[in-house]
Design an enzyme around this catalytic site. Structure first.
Site, short mmCIF file in Angstrom:
data_model
loop_
_atom_site.label_atom_id
_atom_site.label_comp_id
_atom_site.label_asym_id
_atom_site.label_seq_id
_atom_site.Cartn_x
_atom_site.Cartn_y
_atom_site.Cartn_z
CG ASN A 83 -2.36 -47.44 91.06
OD1 ASN A 83 -2.48 -48.59 90.69
ND2 ASN A 83 -3.06 -46.36 91.01
CB SER A 135 4.83 -39.71 92.87
OG SER A 135 6.02 -38.98 92.32
CE1 TYR A 149 11.06 -45.21 90.65
CE2 TYR A 149 12.18 -43.25 91.68
CZ TYR A 149 11.23 -44.43 91.76
OH TYR A 149 10.53 -44.36 92.98
CE LYS A 153 7.54 -43.97 90.83
NZ LYS A 153 6.41 -44.80 91.50
#
Length: 286
Positions: A83, A135, A149, A153
């Site tokens: 991802n 991450s 952001y 994460k």
């Protein structure tokens, strides 16, 4: 064992592209996703030249389960899901609109969940698989201008910790990658609130961080190709053993990331020590 099948989101740029190329170099069967696969194929012909395939996927809008099923139909299995799709929304939290906040979380957090949910039925049936969540140092340490952001994460980190426990019974490995600053277009492509930086935040820590980030693309210490190679090698080693990177969930990349995470760990322990007696005050006496 036949060559593993890799599904990599956000493979048209940055570390996602580096991972795709590194996986191809070691013989992986790579399904590289992009929101615009035709453009990605034109921009990066080396992916198809080395045997990779481009697939359309927007993790914020697409039917991710259907895309993963398409991969299974094409290749017969899926062994590694990376991802990597995501972006950064940078600015003061107060200046961000509800839609901007939702878009950030939808892409960086809900997107990986959709892809993971699409892959898990196949991986459970196989009793094997590796899920890699990209991450950031921001997933461990939040700073001014990175509030949303970092939130996206931090959420991904917590999800990954829980999944590592949930999926161990099915021989599915989790790996969280925490890169520092790399010479990719990530920062250059960051999104700012439409409202801009409001007057109260001019000259504050938010302003200072934004100014510093503007210089990162040219000064970032990280080498994307090396990152791709390390990530792929780590995954390969984990696939040949019963646990990832000697039992550790997190892969830290970059001396800058290492220093920032070490500082966070130190401050966290200082906080724990300071709260020891306070924490006990709320326990029942009996």
């Amino acid at each position: 064992m036949e060559q593993p099948v890799w599904l990599i989101t956000g493979a048209s740029s940055g570390l996602g592209l580096s991972i795709a190329l590194s996986a191809l170099r070691v013989g992986g069967r790579v399904l590289a996703t992009a929101r615009n696969p035709a453009k990605a194929a034109r921009d990066h012909p080396e992916v198809e030249q080395r045997g990779g395939k481009w697939i359309a996927l927007d993790v914020a809008k697409s039917d991710c389960k259907a895309v993963v099923q398409k991969v299974v139909e094409l290749e017969g299995r899926v062994d590694v899901v990376v991802n990597s799709a995501g972006y950064s929304l940078l600015g003061a939290v107060e200046d961000m609109s509800e839609n901007e906040i939702q878009d950030q979380i939808n892409t960086n957090f809900y997107g990986p969940i959709r892809v993971i949910q699409g892959a898990l039925p196949t991986m459970r049936k196989q009793m094997s698989g590796t899920i890699v969540n990209m991450s950031s140092t921001a997933g461990i340490s939040g700073v001014a201008a990175c509030g949303l952001y970092a939130a996206s994460k931090f959420a991904l980190e917590g999800l990954s910790e829980a999944l590592a426990s949930e999926l161990s019974a099915f021989n599915i490995h989790m790996l969280v990658v925490e890169p520092g600053a790399f010479r990719t277009a990530m920062i250059g492509n960051a999104v700012s609130p439409a409202a801009g930086l409001s007057e109260p935040y001019i000259g504050t820590a938010v302003n200072a961080v934004l100014d510093r980030y503007a210089q990162i693309p040219e000064k970032a210490p990280g080498d994307p190709q090396k990152a791709g190679e390390v990530i792929v090698q780590t995954i390969k080693e984990g696939m040949s053993s019963d646990r990832m990177i000697h039992g550790h969930l997190r892969l830290i990349l970059g001396s800058d990331s290492l220093a920032r995470i070490e500082m966070k760990a130190q401050k966290l322990m200082e906080n724990v020590v300071a709260m020891k007696e306070v924490a006990k005050r709320t326990d029942r006496s009996n």
